[in-house]
Scaffold this motif. Structure first.
Motif, PDB file in Angstrom:
ATOM      1  N   THR A 179     -15.213  44.139  15.401  1.00  0.00           N
ATOM      2  CA  THR A 179     -14.787  44.504  16.748  1.00  0.00           C
ATOM      3  C   THR A 179     -15.992  44.865  17.611  1.00  0.00           C
ATOM      4  OG1 THR A 179     -14.459  46.804  16.072  1.00  0.00           O
ATOM      5  CG2 THR A 179     -12.554  45.337  15.910  1.00  0.00           C
ATOM      6  N   SER A 180     -15.859  44.602  18.897  1.00  0.00           N
ATOM      7  CA  SER A 180     -16.953  44.907  19.830  1.00  0.00           C
ATOM      8  C   SER A 180     -17.043  46.394  20.136  1.00  0.00           C
ATOM      9  CB  SER A 180     -16.770  44.118  21.128  1.00  0.00           C
ATOM     10  OG  SER A 180     -15.571  44.512  21.790  1.00  0.00           O
ATOM     11  N   LYS A 181     -15.974  47.139  19.839  1.00  0.00           N
ATOM     12  CA  LYS A 181     -15.972  48.591  19.998  1.00  0.00           C
ATOM     13  C   LYS A 181     -15.595  49.216  18.664  1.00  0.00           C
ATOM     14  CE  LYS A 181     -14.562  48.304  24.863  1.00  0.00           C
ATOM     15  NZ  LYS A 181     -13.595  48.763  25.904  1.00  0.00           N
ATOM     16  N   SER A 182     -16.006  50.438  18.457  1.00  0.00           N
ATOM     17  CA  SER A 182     -15.717  51.119  17.202  1.00  0.00           C
ATOM     18  C   SER A 182     -14.211  51.353  17.061  1.00  0.00           C
ATOM     19  CB  SER A 182     -16.461  52.457  17.143  1.00  0.00           C
ATOM     20  OG  SER A 182     -16.176  53.131  15.937  1.00  0.00           O
ATOM     21  N   VAL A 183     -13.631  50.809  15.991  1.00  0.00           N
ATOM     22  CA  VAL A 183     -12.183  50.912  15.777  1.00  0.00           C
ATOM     23  C   VAL A 183     -11.930  51.189  14.298  1.00  0.00           C
ATOM     24  CG1 VAL A 183      -9.945  49.767  15.967  1.00  0.00           C
ATOM     25  CG2 VAL A 183     -11.758  49.233  17.613  1.00  0.00           C
ATOM     26  N   TRP A 203      -5.528  49.923  20.034  1.00  0.00           N
ATOM     27  CA  TRP A 203      -6.833  49.329  20.302  1.00  0.00           C
ATOM     28  C   TRP A 203      -7.429  49.883  21.601  1.00  0.00           C
ATOM     29  CZ3 TRP A 203      -9.060  45.847  16.985  1.00  0.00           C
ATOM     30  CH2 TRP A 203      -8.233  45.111  16.136  1.00  0.00           C
ATOM     31  N   PRO A 204      -8.729  50.083  21.662  1.00  0.00           N
ATOM     32  CA  PRO A 204      -9.356  50.342  22.967  1.00  0.00           C
ATOM     33  C   PRO A 204      -9.208  49.098  23.851  1.00  0.00           C
ATOM     34  CG  PRO A 204     -10.843  50.895  21.143  1.00  0.00           C
ATOM     35  CD  PRO A 204      -9.697  50.148  20.549  1.00  0.00           C
ATOM     36  N   HIS A 206      -9.832  46.030  26.172  1.00  0.00           N
ATOM     37  CA  HIS A 206     -10.912  45.052  26.340  1.00  0.00           C
ATOM     38  C   HIS A 206     -11.854  44.980  25.133  1.00  0.00           C
ATOM     39  CE1 HIS A 206      -9.361  44.867  30.357  1.00  0.00           C
ATOM     40  NE2 HIS A 206      -9.663  46.135  30.583  1.00  0.00           N
ATOM     41  N   THR A 207     -11.300  45.229  23.953  1.00  0.00           N
ATOM     42  CA  THR A 207     -12.062  45.044  22.719  1.00  0.00           C
ATOM     43  C   THR A 207     -12.024  43.572  22.317  1.00  0.00           C
ATOM     44  OG1 THR A 207     -11.496  47.272  21.958  1.00  0.00           O
ATOM     45  CG2 THR A 207     -12.251  45.716  20.287  1.00  0.00           C
TER      46      THR A 207
END
Length: 389
Positions: A179-183, A203-204, A206-207
């Motif tokens: 993922t492009s963000k920490s998940v 999900w955050p 726009h991930t």
């Protein structure tokens, strides 16, 4: 005293090494050691090793397939199947190894050819063969979401198999989510033919998500093997959460933390458990401008409803119901669906994404976690307990 004991072996070793050096010096003076009489101790000739070993049977087609040369360099290495088709491979720059760069086929005989050439021009052949595993069944799998989709913040990653998987741990070890963000998230087996990944929280927004499922060659157990590798790259859209408040006869839409709509609604009849709208976090599964609805048990078939957003395989939708307009916003009289006016249903429909969460509260009863998509009906602890690892 301990220091003295540790130094003593070192001192003895110096004496031994010195003696060995003297012997070596005497031999060097008259040429190569052992050059007179007995076996010649010069450089060994070239040799080769293959992996898997020659004659191997039941080889997994994704196992390492390679050749290694000793005391020489590989030349003209080839691995072919029974039809004479050559396997793609890569020779190391120094000529010491060759390895296959594509997966092999199931139930196929392969033969080696080539040679290793030594520094003096002497050669050794590359030869032999092996047979890959013959599965009882080759099992197809699919992944969702597929490439390039934009989905809601409750969307699970779902891999479904055409046949039951026994060796769930082997499958799960192969799966990777980036993922492009920490998940924080985890895989869970919902049944023998489906494994899902969901985040601990939504999900955050726009991930970007990448899924790698290298399933080809994996032993599923019971003679079944994976048919093909799967990948998917998709994106999470804006954050939108529906707050479906049964006791208040309202449906609020919260986007990126701000309420953008507050619709009057009618929910399922509380007097009948089959028709009641139960609490829980549902997920938008599908959208259809017109949906044909049937429930002969309750007296209707082929009923057209517009702006239908499916949120459960139990039969729940969010849709217009002008026939129930008198009760929308004041009484719960539907057969389990969320009824809105035509204008409100259309507006909501146009802004909804597959994978949006729908949080139903205030009904007093819980939806049992067995109707797809029920990923968010489970607590995080319950979810993790469904892992095979």
């Amino acid at each position: 005293m301990n220091g003295s004991l540790m130094r003593s072996p070192g001192g003895a070793l110096v004496v031994v090494l010195a003696a060995l050096l003297l012997v070596s010096g005497c031999a060097g003076a008259s040429g190569r050691a052992g050059s007179t009489g007995g076996d010649d101790s010069g450089d060994a000739g070239p040799s080769v090793s293959v992996e898997p070993g020659s004659g191997a049977n039941g080889v997994n087609p994704k196992d390492p397939i390679k050749v290694a040369a000793e005391n020489g360099k590989l030349r003209d290495v080839s691995l072919v199947n029974g039809d004479g088709e050559q396997v793609e491979g890569e020779l190391a720059e120094d000529g010491s190894t060759w390895k296959a760069t594509e997966p092999l086929g199931y139930d196929t005989e392969y033969e080696w050819s080539g040679k290793v050439v030594g520094s003096e021009g002497d050669t050794a052949p590359v030869r032999g063969g092996f047979h890959t595993v013959s599965p009882r069944s080759v099992v197809r799998a699919t992944v969702n979401p597929i490439d390039d989709k934009t989905v809601g913040v409750a969307m699970p990653i779902s891999i479904k198999f055409d046949s039951p998987v026994r060796n769930k741990a082997a499958v799960q070890r192969a799966l990777d989510v980036r993922t492009s963000k920490s998940v924080e998230g985890a895989w869970a087996w919902l049944n023998d033919k489906q494994v899902d990944w969901r985040p601990k929280e939504y999900w955050p927004a726009h991930t970007r998500v990448s899924v790698d499922a290298p399933l080809y060659g994996i032993d599923y157990g019971g003679g079944g093997y994976g048919k093909a590798d799967l990948t998917s790259e998709f994106e999470i859209g804006r954050s939108q959460v529906v707050k479906a408040e049964v006791d208040k006869h309202r449906m609020r839409v919260v986007r990126d933390g701000a309420e953008i709509a507050n619709y009057p609604a009618s929910y399922g009849k509380p007097s009948n458990p089959d028709l009641h709208t139960h609490e829980g976090t549902y997920t938008v599964m599908a959208k259809h401008p017109v949906e044909i609805m049937d429930n002969p048990k309750y007296g209707y078939t082929d009923v057209e409803k517009k702006w239908a957003v499916r949120i459960s395989n139990h039969g729940e939708f969010i849709h217009e119901n002008e026939n129930n307009r008198a009760n929308i916003g004041s009484r719960n009289t539907s057969h389990g669906c969320v009824n809105l006016t035509n204008a409100d249903a259309k507006e909501y429909f146009q802004g909804a994404l597959i994978g949006d969460p729908v949080e139903v509260t205030g009904s007093g009863t819980r939806m049992p976690p067995k109707y797809a998509v029920y990923d968010w009906m489970l607590s995080w602890q319950q979810w993790k307990q469904k892992s095979a690892l």
